[in-house]
Enzyme design. Structure first.
Site, PDB file in Angstrom:
ATOM      1  N   THR A 296     -30.181 -44.562  77.235  1.00 31.75           N
ATOM      2  CA  THR A 296     -30.279 -46.021  77.362  1.00 31.75           C
ATOM      3  C   THR A 296     -29.231 -46.566  78.326  1.00 31.75           C
ATOM      4  O   THR A 296     -29.518 -47.472  79.124  1.00 31.75           O
ATOM      5  CB  THR A 296     -30.134 -46.693  75.984  1.00 31.75           C
ATOM      6  OG1 THR A 296     -31.227 -46.291  75.155  1.00 31.75           O
ATOM      7  CG2 THR A 296     -30.125 -48.205  76.103  1.00 31.75           C
TER       8      THR A 296
ATOM      9  N   SER B 213     -39.561 -48.584  78.676  1.00 33.28           N
ATOM     10  CA  SER B 213     -38.536 -48.291  77.687  1.00 33.28           C
ATOM     11  C   SER B 213     -37.706 -47.136  78.236  1.00 33.28           C
ATOM     12  O   SER B 213     -38.184 -46.357  79.065  1.00 33.28           O
ATOM     13  CB  SER B 213     -39.175 -47.888  76.355  1.00 33.28           C
ATOM     14  OG  SER B 213     -38.236 -47.244  75.498  1.00 33.28           O
ATOM     15  N   THR B 214     -36.471 -47.017  77.769  1.00 26.51           N
ATOM     16  CA  THR B 214     -35.709 -45.816  78.102  1.00 26.51           C
ATOM     17  C   THR B 214     -36.483 -44.567  77.704  1.00 26.51           C
ATOM     18  O   THR B 214     -36.389 -43.526  78.361  1.00 26.51           O
ATOM     19  CB  THR B 214     -34.341 -45.830  77.385  1.00 26.51           C
ATOM     20  OG1 THR B 214     -33.589 -46.962  77.843  1.00 26.51           O
ATOM     21  CG2 THR B 214     -33.552 -44.557  77.658  1.00 26.51           C
TER      22      THR B 214
ATOM     23  N   SER C  92      -3.552 -10.631  96.694  1.00 25.64           N
ATOM     24  CA  SER C  92      -2.440 -10.582  95.763  1.00 25.64           C
ATOM     25  C   SER C  92      -1.229 -11.287  96.337  1.00 25.64           C
ATOM     26  O   SER C  92      -0.981 -11.253  97.544  1.00 25.64           O
ATOM     27  CB  SER C  92      -2.071  -9.138  95.431  1.00 25.64           C
ATOM     28  OG  SER C  92      -0.921  -9.070  94.615  1.00 25.64           O
TER      29      SER C  92
ATOM     30  N   LYS D 280      -3.654  -5.876  99.635  1.00 29.61           N
ATOM     31  CA  LYS D 280      -4.724  -5.801  98.645  1.00 29.61           C
ATOM     32  C   LYS D 280      -5.754  -6.896  98.928  1.00 29.61           C
ATOM     33  O   LYS D 280      -5.419  -8.055  99.159  1.00 29.61           O
ATOM     34  CB  LYS D 280      -4.170  -5.970  97.233  1.00 29.61           C
ATOM     35  CG  LYS D 280      -5.180  -5.713  96.115  1.00 29.61           C
ATOM     36  CD  LYS D 280      -4.465  -5.703  94.763  1.00 29.61           C
ATOM     37  CE  LYS D 280      -5.403  -5.299  93.633  1.00 29.61           C
ATOM     38  NZ  LYS D 280      -6.360  -6.377  93.337  1.00 29.61           N
TER      39      LYS D 280
END
Length: 465
Positions: free
Chosen positions: A102, A141-142, A319, A325
């Site tokens: 709503t 309507s919703t 890293s 790495k």
């Protein structure tokens, strides 16, 4: 301090920021639902769906003689502005809300009414000229506006999702062709199994994603059935005769979608089964995608102390303490997106089950989670393709070394020398650290050894399809 204007509703006076196009019910929803921090404007497809519904209803009301032509024209003009991308910042209520949508519907009604008043040269809140409920929400309507709009939102997100899936499968297909000549160890349960080509492995990735494109399209067709015109709980109360058919006809034209009016509006107002099935299909895609990312991470593990059959593009340092790495960060983030999608599907399932009697009040969390999953999966597949798959390099020498050092070719010997002899050969080779070829003569009788050695000639990639 921001200047305020006063708005009034059935609960009393409400102060609203002077430049805000919304009204009292939206303001109350802002105060009542500070929940997720995600406003409905986060999903432009939802805002466009709402605008399309309001435009269709205004035109139907005009056609049926219950809304003056002038008011219908103003409402239509504002809706066209919204559909063009304007004023989305005025849709401010939290996507997580009570009331079965709503607040979303009233945010839409109030914004359209106030923007219409501006076009009429009037001030915000001059609802005697154009009213959020009496005019913008007329014959609605919703209960029918919101379910229709959320279906339109999902249908709008199908195209970019499918395009991302198609692009990803094309990238996997490209790598399949590139790697087709490279033989490697195929594995089951993380154990060496039989030889295969790296290209065949990537082709499998493409196939498993591709086959769900049609499934998503098929299931999305369930969302083309709408309950517009059912108004409150599907009774059609306060709507003129034939309003639903007229509104849906206009909505088809506006959206270019093959929408159809549900045959039973009572049932259609409470049933969310289409979302359950569609969400389940999204979960299926996520599970497959996550499994592929698991495989990519394992295949690229190492690079020297792991499997190391492929190299993923190094997109960032891995890293803060270990120099050099590089981590598989793209598959990792896609894994996380997939976990989220799987959890979202459970949320959709529980919300769909939670409906009572003629309405399901949990629709807001359903559309939030379905659209979230669609958007995240679309982005994740795009990133996986562009920043990972397209740049994958095969380590052909590593694939060959692992294959030559493995015992996977013993399976091909079973029809030639028998299962028991093949088992004996494999065990002997494993126990003595030998290749199958080196173990054949000490492990087997001469005739079986010769047969085994003849069979253990290098296989062409085509033989492992």
């Amino acid at each position: 301090m921001t200047k305020q204007r006063m708005d009034v509703d059935s609960l009393g006076e409400v102060q609203i920021a002077e430049g805000a196009a919304w009204g009292s019910q939206t303001q109350r929803a802002l105060e009542n639902f500070p929940i997720s921090g995600v406003s409905i404007s986060h999903y432009p497809e939802l805002i466009n769906g709402l605008a399309a519904v309001k435009k269709a209803c205004a035109l139907a009301n005009r056609d049926l003689g219950v809304l003056p032509t002038e008011k219908a024209a103003i409402i239509t003009e504002v809706c066209d502005d919204i559909l063009a991308g304007q004023h989305h910042d005025q849709f401010v209520v939290d996507v997580m809300q009570g009331g079965a949508g709503t607040s979303t519907n009233m945010n839409t009604n109030e914004v359209i009414a106030n923007l219409g008043l501006l076009k009429l040269g009037a001030e915000f809140g001059s609802y005697g000229l154009l009213h959020p409920n009496d005019d913008v929400n007329r014959s609605q309507s919703t209960n029918d506006v919101y379910p229709t709009a959320i279906r339109l939102a999902v249908l709008a997100r199908i195209t970019p999702l499918v395009e991302a899936m198609q692009a990803l499968t094309a990238a996997f297909d490209g790598k399949s062709a590139e790697f087709q000549h490279i033989m490697k160890v195929g594995r089951t349960q993380l154990q060496d199994a039989v030889p295969m080509s790296l290209g065949a492995e990537f082709r499998g990735f493409a196939t498993t994603i591709r086959e769900d494109i049609d499934r998503l399209r098929d299931l999305s067709s369930l969302l083309t059935e709408v309950n517009l015109g059912g108004t409150a709980i599907g009774t059609g109360i306060n709507a003129p005769l034939n309003f639903g058919n007229a509104a849906v006809a206009h909505l088809c034209t506006i959206t270019d979608k093959p929408l159809k009016l549900a045959s039973d509006l009572i049932e259609a107002s409470s049933d969310l089964g289409a979302f359950v099935m569609f969400s389940s299909a999204l979960k299926r895609v996520a599970i497959k995608l996550s499994k592929i990312c698991n495989d990519l991470r394992l295949m690229s593990s190492g690079p020297r102390a792991g499997i190391g059959e492929i190299q993923l593009p190094p997109v960032q340092a891995g890293s803060s303490i270990m120099p050099g790495k590089v981590n598989p960060v793209i598959p990792e983030v896609v894994n996380q997106v997939c976990y989220q999608a799987i959890g979202n599907d459970l949320t959709v399932t529980m919300a769909a089950e939670a409906g009572q009697f003629q309405l399901n009040a949990m629709e807001p969390v359903i559309i939030h989670k379905v659209l979230e999953t669609m958007g995240s999966l679309t982005n994740a597949m795009t990133v996986l393709r562009s920043r990972c798959v397209e740049g994958i390099i095969a380590d052909e020498a590593r694939c060959r070394a692992l294959l030559e050092n493995s015992l996977v070719n013993v399976t091909a010997l079973a029809p030639v020398i028998g299962y028991e002899a093949a088992t004996k050969l494999a065990k002997y080779a494993q126990a003595h650290g030998l290749s199958l070829q080196a173990a054949a003569r000490p492990a087997l009788p001469e005739s079986l050894a010769e047969a085994a050695l003849t069979e253990l000639q290098p296989a062409a990639p085509e033989a492992a399809q």
